[in-house]
Scaffold this motif. Structure first.
Motif, PDB file in Angstrom:
ATOM      1  N   HIS A 132       0.830  -1.208   0.000  1.00  0.00           N
ATOM      2  CA  HIS A 132       0.000   0.000   0.000  1.00  0.00           C
ATOM      3  C   HIS A 132       0.862   1.255   0.000  1.00  0.00           C
ATOM      4  CE1 HIS A 132      -3.889  -2.027   0.547  1.00  0.00           C
ATOM      5  NE2 HIS A 132      -3.187  -2.925   1.202  1.00  0.00           N
ATOM      6  N   ARG A 133       1.950   1.220   0.732  1.00  0.00           N
ATOM      7  CA  ARG A 133       2.855   2.375   0.731  1.00  0.00           C
ATOM      8  C   ARG A 133       3.422   2.607  -0.664  1.00  0.00           C
ATOM      9  NH1 ARG A 133       8.390   3.946   2.273  1.00  0.00           N
ATOM     10  NH2 ARG A 133       8.341   5.632   3.813  1.00  0.00           N
ATOM     11  N   GLU A 134       3.778   1.520  -1.346  1.00  0.00           N
ATOM     12  CA  GLU A 134       4.319   1.627  -2.701  1.00  0.00           C
ATOM     13  C   GLU A 134       3.260   2.111  -3.680  1.00  0.00           C
ATOM     14  OE1 GLU A 134       5.718  -2.328  -3.278  1.00  0.00           O
ATOM     15  OE2 GLU A 134       7.568  -2.022  -2.099  1.00  0.00           O
ATOM     16  N   LEU A 135       2.049   1.577  -3.586  1.00  0.00           N
ATOM     17  CA  LEU A 135       0.968   1.965  -4.498  1.00  0.00           C
ATOM     18  C   LEU A 135       0.627   3.444  -4.344  1.00  0.00           C
ATOM     19  CD1 LEU A 135      -2.334   0.059  -5.199  1.00  0.00           C
ATOM     20  CD2 LEU A 135      -2.412   2.446  -4.467  1.00  0.00           C
ATOM     21  N   ILE A 136       0.493   3.900  -3.111  1.00  0.00           N
ATOM     22  CA  ILE A 136       0.119   5.299  -2.867  1.00  0.00           C
ATOM     23  C   ILE A 136       1.151   6.246  -3.462  1.00  0.00           C
ATOM     24  CG2 ILE A 136      -0.151   7.038  -1.046  1.00  0.00           C
ATOM     25  CD1 ILE A 136      -1.452   4.714   0.631  1.00  0.00           C
ATOM     26  N   ARG A 138       3.362   5.678  -5.872  1.00  0.00           N
ATOM     27  CA  ARG A 138       3.380   5.563  -7.335  1.00  0.00           C
ATOM     28  C   ARG A 138       2.226   6.335  -7.972  1.00  0.00           C
ATOM     29  NH1 ARG A 138       3.143   0.572  -7.437  1.00  0.00           N
ATOM     30  NH2 ARG A 138       0.946   0.202  -7.913  1.00  0.00           N
ATOM     31  N   GLU A 139       1.033   6.194  -7.434  1.00  0.00           N
ATOM     32  CA  GLU A 139      -0.115   6.820  -8.068  1.00  0.00           C
ATOM     33  C   GLU A 139      -0.205   8.313  -7.773  1.00  0.00           C
ATOM     34  OE1 GLU A 139      -3.738   4.630  -7.712  1.00  0.00           O
ATOM     35  OE2 GLU A 139      -2.849   2.865  -8.689  1.00  0.00           O
ATOM     36  N   VAL A 140       0.330   8.761  -6.641  1.00  0.00           N
ATOM     37  CA  VAL A 140       0.424  10.209  -6.401  1.00  0.00           C
ATOM     38  C   VAL A 140       1.375  10.823  -7.413  1.00  0.00           C
ATOM     39  CG1 VAL A 140       1.278  11.969  -4.804  1.00  0.00           C
ATOM     40  CG2 VAL A 140      -0.237  10.161  -3.968  1.00  0.00           C
ATOM     41  N   ARG A 141       2.489  10.151  -7.691  1.00  0.00           N
ATOM     42  CA  ARG A 141       3.424  10.653  -8.700  1.00  0.00           C
ATOM     43  C   ARG A 141       2.808  10.681 -10.092  1.00  0.00           C
ATOM     44  NH1 ARG A 141       9.121   7.682  -6.841  1.00  0.00           N
ATOM     45  NH2 ARG A 141       9.728   9.296  -5.316  1.00  0.00           N
ATOM     46  N   GLU A 142       1.855   9.799 -10.336  1.00  0.00           N
ATOM     47  CA  GLU A 142       1.145   9.789 -11.616  1.00  0.00           C
ATOM     48  C   GLU A 142       0.062  10.855 -11.678  1.00  0.00           C
ATOM     49  OE1 GLU A 142      -0.299   5.821 -11.846  1.00  0.00           O
ATOM     50  OE2 GLU A 142       1.666   4.939 -12.292  1.00  0.00           O
ATOM     51  N   ARG A 143      -0.139  11.579 -10.586  1.00  0.00           N
ATOM     52  CA  ARG A 143      -1.140  12.638 -10.468  1.00  0.00           C
ATOM     53  C   ARG A 143      -2.554  12.110 -10.685  1.00  0.00           C
ATOM     54  NH1 ARG A 143       2.179  15.189  -7.924  1.00  0.00           N
ATOM     55  NH2 ARG A 143       2.899  17.293  -8.408  1.00  0.00           N
ATOM     56  N   ARG A 144      -2.773  10.876 -10.228  1.00  0.00           N
ATOM     57  CA  ARG A 144      -4.118  10.326 -10.270  1.00  0.00           C
ATOM     58  C   ARG A 144      -4.993  11.080  -9.269  1.00  0.00           C
ATOM     59  NH1 ARG A 144      -4.027   4.815 -11.209  1.00  0.00           N
ATOM     60  NH2 ARG A 144      -6.306   4.864 -10.943  1.00  0.00           N
ATOM     61  N   PRO A 145      -6.275  11.242  -9.525  1.00  0.00           N
ATOM     62  CA  PRO A 145      -7.153  11.882  -8.531  1.00  0.00           C
ATOM     63  C   PRO A 145      -7.127  11.111  -7.209  1.00  0.00           C
ATOM     64  CG  PRO A 145      -8.261  11.753 -10.653  1.00  0.00           C
ATOM     65  CD  PRO A 145      -6.999  10.944 -10.780  1.00  0.00           C
ATOM     66  N   SER A 256       6.351  19.794  -8.799  1.00  0.00           N
ATOM     67  CA  SER A 256       7.371  19.480  -9.802  1.00  0.00           C
ATOM     68  C   SER A 256       6.795  18.600 -10.910  1.00  0.00           C
ATOM     69  CB  SER A 256       8.559  18.761  -9.144  1.00  0.00           C
ATOM     70  OG  SER A 256       9.475  18.310 -10.124  1.00  0.00           O
ATOM     71  N   ARG A 257       7.258  18.812 -12.129  1.00  0.00           N
ATOM     72  CA  ARG A 257       6.832  17.971 -13.252  1.00  0.00           C
ATOM     73  C   ARG A 257       7.674  16.717 -13.358  1.00  0.00           C
ATOM     74  NH1 ARG A 257       5.170  22.013 -18.287  1.00  0.00           N
ATOM     75  NH2 ARG A 257       3.641  23.273 -17.109  1.00  0.00           N
ATOM     76  N   ASN A 258       8.757  16.667 -12.596  1.00  0.00           N
ATOM     77  CA  ASN A 258       9.584  15.470 -12.539  1.00  0.00           C
ATOM     78  C   ASN A 258       8.897  14.479 -11.605  1.00  0.00           C
ATOM     79  OD1 ASN A 258      11.472  13.487 -11.747  1.00  0.00           O
ATOM     80  ND2 ASN A 258      13.188  14.854 -12.171  1.00  0.00           N
ATOM     81  N   PRO A 259       8.465  13.309 -12.116  1.00  0.00           N
ATOM     82  CA  PRO A 259       7.704  12.376 -11.277  1.00  0.00           C
ATOM     83  C   PRO A 259       8.387  12.039  -9.961  1.00  0.00           C
ATOM     84  CG  PRO A 259       7.614  11.686 -13.564  1.00  0.00           C
ATOM     85  CD  PRO A 259       8.597  12.815 -13.497  1.00  0.00           C
ATOM     86  N   GLU A 260       9.709  11.795  -9.994  1.00  0.00           N
ATOM     87  CA  GLU A 260      10.397  11.404  -8.768  1.00  0.00           C
ATOM     88  C   GLU A 260      10.474  12.537  -7.759  1.00  0.00           C
ATOM     89  OE1 GLU A 260      14.100   9.511  -9.379  1.00  0.00           O
ATOM     90  OE2 GLU A 260      13.271   7.840 -10.536  1.00  0.00           O
ATOM     91  N   GLU A 261      10.409  13.780  -8.253  1.00  0.00           N
ATOM     92  CA  GLU A 261      10.460  14.928  -7.350  1.00  0.00           C
ATOM     93  C   GLU A 261       9.068  15.441  -6.998  1.00  0.00           C
ATOM     94  OE1 GLU A 261      12.862  17.848  -9.251  1.00  0.00           O
ATOM     95  OE2 GLU A 261      14.717  16.670  -9.098  1.00  0.00           O
ATOM     96  N   SER A 262       8.045  14.882  -7.638  1.00  0.00           N
ATOM     97  CA  SER A 262       6.682  15.375  -7.417  1.00  0.00           C
ATOM     98  C   SER A 262       6.094  14.848  -6.113  1.00  0.00           C
ATOM     99  CB  SER A 262       5.779  14.974  -8.584  1.00  0.00           C
ATOM    100  OG  SER A 262       5.637  13.560  -8.646  1.00  0.00           O
ATOM    101  N   ALA A 263       6.641  13.739  -5.597  1.00  0.00           N
ATOM    102  CA  ALA A 263       6.146  13.197  -4.329  1.00  0.00           C
ATOM    103  C   ALA A 263       7.193  12.264  -3.743  1.00  0.00           C
ATOM    104  CB  ALA A 263       4.828  12.453  -4.527  1.00  0.00           C
ATOM    105  N   CYS A 264       7.274  12.241  -2.425  1.00  0.00           N
ATOM    106  CA  CYS A 264       8.164  11.308  -1.725  1.00  0.00           C
ATOM    107  C   CYS A 264       7.681  11.187  -0.286  1.00  0.00           C
ATOM    108  CB  CYS A 264       9.614  11.790  -1.757  1.00  0.00           C
ATOM    109  SG  CYS A 264       9.902  13.324  -0.832  1.00  0.00           S
ATOM    110  N   TRP A 265       8.019  10.085   0.337  1.00  0.00           N
ATOM    111  CA  TRP A 265       7.767   9.968   1.768  1.00  0.00           C
ATOM    112  C   TRP A 265       8.776  10.838   2.500  1.00  0.00           C
ATOM    113  CZ3 TRP A 265       3.284   8.079   3.036  1.00  0.00           C
ATOM    114  CH2 TRP A 265       2.664   7.152   2.199  1.00  0.00           C
ATOM    115  N   LEU A 266       8.341  11.519   3.518  1.00  0.00           N
ATOM    116  CA  LEU A 266       9.211  12.445   4.249  1.00  0.00           C
ATOM    117  C   LEU A 266      10.442  11.749   4.801  1.00  0.00           C
ATOM    118  CD1 LEU A 266       9.635  15.288   5.550  1.00  0.00           C
ATOM    119  CD2 LEU A 266       8.285  14.449   7.493  1.00  0.00           C
TER     120      LEU A 266
END
Length: 280
Positions: A132-136, A138-145, A256-266
């Motif tokens: 679940h941590r991985e899915l969340i 990944r999909e936040v980086r994909e900018r899914r609703p 950020s438009r860079n997927p890896e920089e658009s979201a990360c766990w703190l």
């Protein structure tokens, strides 16, 4: 200017990382002191006292503790049932400690799952939370609703054979935004929640309503929008036959438009993350 902004943002995140680690240190310290006969109220008080001894004076919410089938929110119908009770801990019983301290203006909201002795069911739940941590992320980086991500978490739980227990929270939230809180010498509370934090969340609700987003990540229409930049306390909560397990930690979302920089766990140096690494 860009360097200054980046430096300021880095310092800001360090403050949130520091209080999140402090909260998890508290959870581990209190968990190590739990023994048969301790009540949920006593465990919640132990968390409060540990954090107050280290300078915490304000809270997003006061600490919770849930034992036994209350870790799966069995029979929960009204908000008052979330508050600690006289339920006593027994050998082999699962527990969850949940706390949201504010320290030096930064907020954390964490959940720590454990058991008094070995509990194979909760161990399996915790192992399966890694997906679940991985899915969340990944999909936040994909900018899914957010609403779609919530539904995907639901579907993953069903495939794993579990029940969604975060749906029992108010508004069914899997996450909510957190932010800086203005420091005061004394901050009043309302039903266990710090009024300064509630004021900030209410402001986000009003502001977001005007702009078409919500600070509450739920299965409802008001969460039918892409991830909003900011800090989100995320807590997928699995349940199986009277046993529950979850983690809760901060997810950083940027523009950020860079997927890896658009979201990360703190922070990846947390008890549940270390546990998964050790099990591989």
């Amino acid at each position: 200017m860009a360097t200054a902004v980046t430096s300021e943002r880095s310092a800001e995140l360090s403050g949130f990382r520091r209080v999140q680690r402090l909260a998890y240190e508290c959870a581990e310290a209190v968990a190590a002191q739990l023994k048969p006969g301790v009540t949920e109220r006593e465990a919640a008080r132990m968390q409060r006292e540990w954090l107050r001894a280290r300078g915490v004076r304000d809270w997003f919410h006061l600490p919770f503790a849930w034992f036994g089938d209350r870790t799966a929110f069995a029979g929960f119908r009204v908000p008052l049932q979330f508050f600690p009770t006289s339920r006593r801990l027994e050998p082999g019983m699962p527990f969850i400690l949940d706390m949201a301290p504010v320290f030096e203006g930064h907020t954390a909201d964490i959940g720590y799952s454990g058991s008094l002795g070995i509990n194979p069911v909760q161990n399996k739940l915790m192992a399966d939370l890694e997906a679940h941590r991985e899915l969340i992320l990944r999909e936040v980086r994909e900018r899914r609703p957010l609403r779609e991500i919530y539904e995907d978490v639901d579907r993953l739980m069903v495939r794993q054979g579990y029940a969604n227990r975060h749906r029992a929270y108010p508004f069914g939230v899997i996450a909510h935004k957190v932010d800086r809180v203005r420091e005061r010498r004394w901050s009043p509370r309302l039903f266990g929640f710090g009024t300064q934090s509630l004021k900030g969340l209410a402001g986000d609700v009003l502001h977001g309503h005007r702009e078409g987003w919500s600070p509450l990540w739920s299965p409802y229409r008001f969460s039918d929008h892409p991830p909003r930049p900011g800090l989100w306390a995320v807590e997928p909560h699995l349940g199986f036959r009277g046993t529950g397990a979850k983690f809760e930690e901060i997810l950083v979302v940027t523009d950020s438009r860079n997927p890896e920089e658009s979201a990360c766990w703190l922070d990846d140096d947390l008890p549940h993350v270390r546990r998964w690494a050790e099990e591989k």
